[in-house]
Design a protein around this motif. Structure first.
Motif, PDB file in Angstrom:
ATOM      1  N   ALA A  19       0.811  -1.208   0.000  1.00  0.00           N
ATOM      2  CA  ALA A  19       0.000   0.000   0.000  1.00  0.00           C
ATOM      3  C   ALA A  19       0.845   1.259   0.000  1.00  0.00           C
ATOM      4  CB  ALA A  19      -0.923  -0.005   1.216  1.00  0.00           C
ATOM      5  N   LYS A  20       2.104   1.153   0.439  1.00  0.00           N
ATOM      6  CA  LYS A  20       2.959   2.324   0.492  1.00  0.00           C
ATOM      7  C   LYS A  20       3.343   2.739  -0.919  1.00  0.00           C
ATOM      8  CE  LYS A  20       7.223   4.058   2.576  1.00  0.00           C
ATOM      9  NZ  LYS A  20       8.396   3.699   3.411  1.00  0.00           N
ATOM     10  N   PRO A  21       3.053   3.990  -1.308  1.00  0.00           N
ATOM     11  CA  PRO A  21       3.320   4.394  -2.692  1.00  0.00           C
ATOM     12  C   PRO A  21       4.810   4.499  -2.972  1.00  0.00           C
ATOM     13  CG  PRO A  21       2.625   6.285  -1.378  1.00  0.00           C
ATOM     14  CD  PRO A  21       2.444   5.061  -0.512  1.00  0.00           C
ATOM     15  N   GLN A  22       5.182   4.123  -4.158  1.00  0.00           N
ATOM     16  CA  GLN A  22       6.575   4.257  -4.574  1.00  0.00           C
ATOM     17  C   GLN A  22       6.902   5.731  -4.827  1.00  0.00           C
ATOM     18  OE1 GLN A  22       8.970   1.756  -4.881  1.00  0.00           O
ATOM     19  NE2 GLN A  22       7.376   0.655  -3.741  1.00  0.00           N
ATOM     20  N   PRO A  23       8.131   6.168  -4.509  1.00  0.00           N
ATOM     21  CA  PRO A  23       8.486   7.572  -4.730  1.00  0.00           C
ATOM     22  C   PRO A  23       8.362   7.958  -6.202  1.00  0.00           C
ATOM     23  CG  PRO A  23      10.111   6.478  -3.335  1.00  0.00           C
ATOM     24  CD  PRO A  23       9.204   5.409  -3.869  1.00  0.00           C
ATOM     25  N   LEU A  24       7.940   9.177  -6.423  1.00  0.00           N
ATOM     26  CA  LEU A  24       7.866   9.739  -7.758  1.00  0.00           C
ATOM     27  C   LEU A  24       9.217  10.372  -8.076  1.00  0.00           C
ATOM     28  CD1 LEU A  24       6.246  10.641 -10.286  1.00  0.00           C
ATOM     29  CD2 LEU A  24       5.590  12.688  -8.987  1.00  0.00           C
ATOM     30  N   GLU A  25       9.921   9.821  -9.052  1.00  0.00           N
ATOM     31  CA  GLU A  25      11.246  10.329  -9.411  1.00  0.00           C
ATOM     32  C   GLU A  25      11.113  11.375 -10.504  1.00  0.00           C
ATOM     33  OE1 GLU A  25      14.981   7.775  -9.707  1.00  0.00           O
ATOM     34  OE2 GLU A  25      14.601   8.270 -11.821  1.00  0.00           O
ATOM     35  N   ILE A  26      11.630  12.567 -10.220  1.00  0.00           N
ATOM     36  CA  ILE A  26      11.588  13.670 -11.174  1.00  0.00           C
ATOM     37  C   ILE A  26      13.022  14.031 -11.545  1.00  0.00           C
ATOM     38  CG2 ILE A  26      10.848  16.039 -11.600  1.00  0.00           C
ATOM     39  CD1 ILE A  26       8.526  14.164 -11.153  1.00  0.00           C
TER      40      ILE A  26
END
Length: 305
Positions: A19-26
């Protein structure tokens, strides 16, 4: 039973992990200005997903940055002065990041020629003047379209030497970069004059990346609404703006034919106006040793002084 309980616990922990969202890599250009980086982090902090900014080296020019937007070996977002041509190449988040400050230009001149600029009162008097502007600045076209004489240069330090040797008359630098050259004795900032034209630095993303565009647009609007945008802006620039005293200078206004019609000039809270207090919404001002700034909303990200 113990095996059953252990299996249940393992399943539960797995569900939490899933359930823990994966980091959004920018991906962004390496060596980015701290203010813009912090503003980008602030804009992305209003959504629940964690964000990681990944710096990408080897992108020396703005034209190359545009070409690499959205590419597998490129970047996801960059920032630049806008123009009609730039907004045809990439998708702009139309919130001016530095509130139009790059459209305020002080005039670097040779110290020996100070008397030549004392009587200038309007921009028409600048037509005989030879201006030096960097070859890849969008602002160069603004000066050229206003009928001013422009010599393009590649290195600002060399342009200052050209001023000293009188091969240029003026190098108009934005007020945020002016301090980098103010210690030289052979050149000086003309103390009374200020060139101004409407100018906006935007975040840009690939035209196909509408999801990131929406996140950035929404985040910046939220930062404006709760005062965090204004707080961060003043945290970085208040002291410098007070020292420059832009309101006390003679302003020479130039039209900007390159500015897109969609530029939000009617939203006064988005633009810095010398001599006017145009704070937005519910923020309050305090005085500190760092100058005037707004009291931060609890959401505002901590930044170094």
């Amino acid at each position: 039973m113990r095996r059953f309980l252990l299996l249940l616990m393992l399943c539960a922990s797995g569900a939490v992990a899933a359930a823990k969202p994966q980091p959004l890599e920018i991906r962004v250009t390496a060596g980015a200005d701290p203010y813009v980086t912090q503003l980008l982090e602030l804009a992305l902090s209003y959504q629940s997903r964690p964000v990681i900014l990944k710096p990408v080296a080897g992108i020396p020019t703005q034209s190359r940055a545009v070409r690499l937007l959205g590419k597998p070996s490129g970047i996801d977002v960059f920032w630049s002065v806008t123009s009609r041509a730039r907004e045809q190449q990439a998708l702009a988040v139309r919130i001016p990041l530095v509130k139009g400050l790059l459209g305020y230009r002080v005039l670097f001149i040779a110290a020996s020629r100070a008397a030549d600029f004392v009587d200038i009162k309007h921009w028409g008097q600048l037509q005989p003047v030879l201006f030096g502007l960097r070859h890849d600045w969008p602002d160069r076209e603004v000066f050229e379209l206003n009928g001013l004489q422009v010599v393009a240069f590649h290195d600002t330090e060399k342009a200052m030497s050209m001023l000293s040797s009188k091969r240029l008359d003026v190098v108009p630098l934005d007020i945020l970069a002016a301090g980098d050259f103010s210690s030289r004795s052979d050149i000086m900032v003309q103390p009374q004059l200020l060139i101004h034209y409407p100018s906006a630095v935007y975040l840009f993303v690939d035209k196909a990346n509408t999801q990131l565009h929406a996140l950035l647009q929404k985040g910046l609007e939220q930062a404006i609404a709760d005062g965090c945008f204004e707080w961060l802006f003043r945290r970085h620039f208040a002291r410098q703006l007070e020292q420059l005293d832009l309101a006390g200078r003679t302003r020479l206004n130039l039209p900007n034919p390159t500015l897109p019609a969609e530029t939000p000039l009617s939203r006064s809270e988005l633009w810095y106006q010398p001599g006017k207090y145009n704070d937005n919404n519910n923020t309050q001002t305090n005085q500190t040793e760092h100058g005037s700034h707004v009291a931060p909303h609890p959401h505002c990200l901590p930044v170094k002084p």
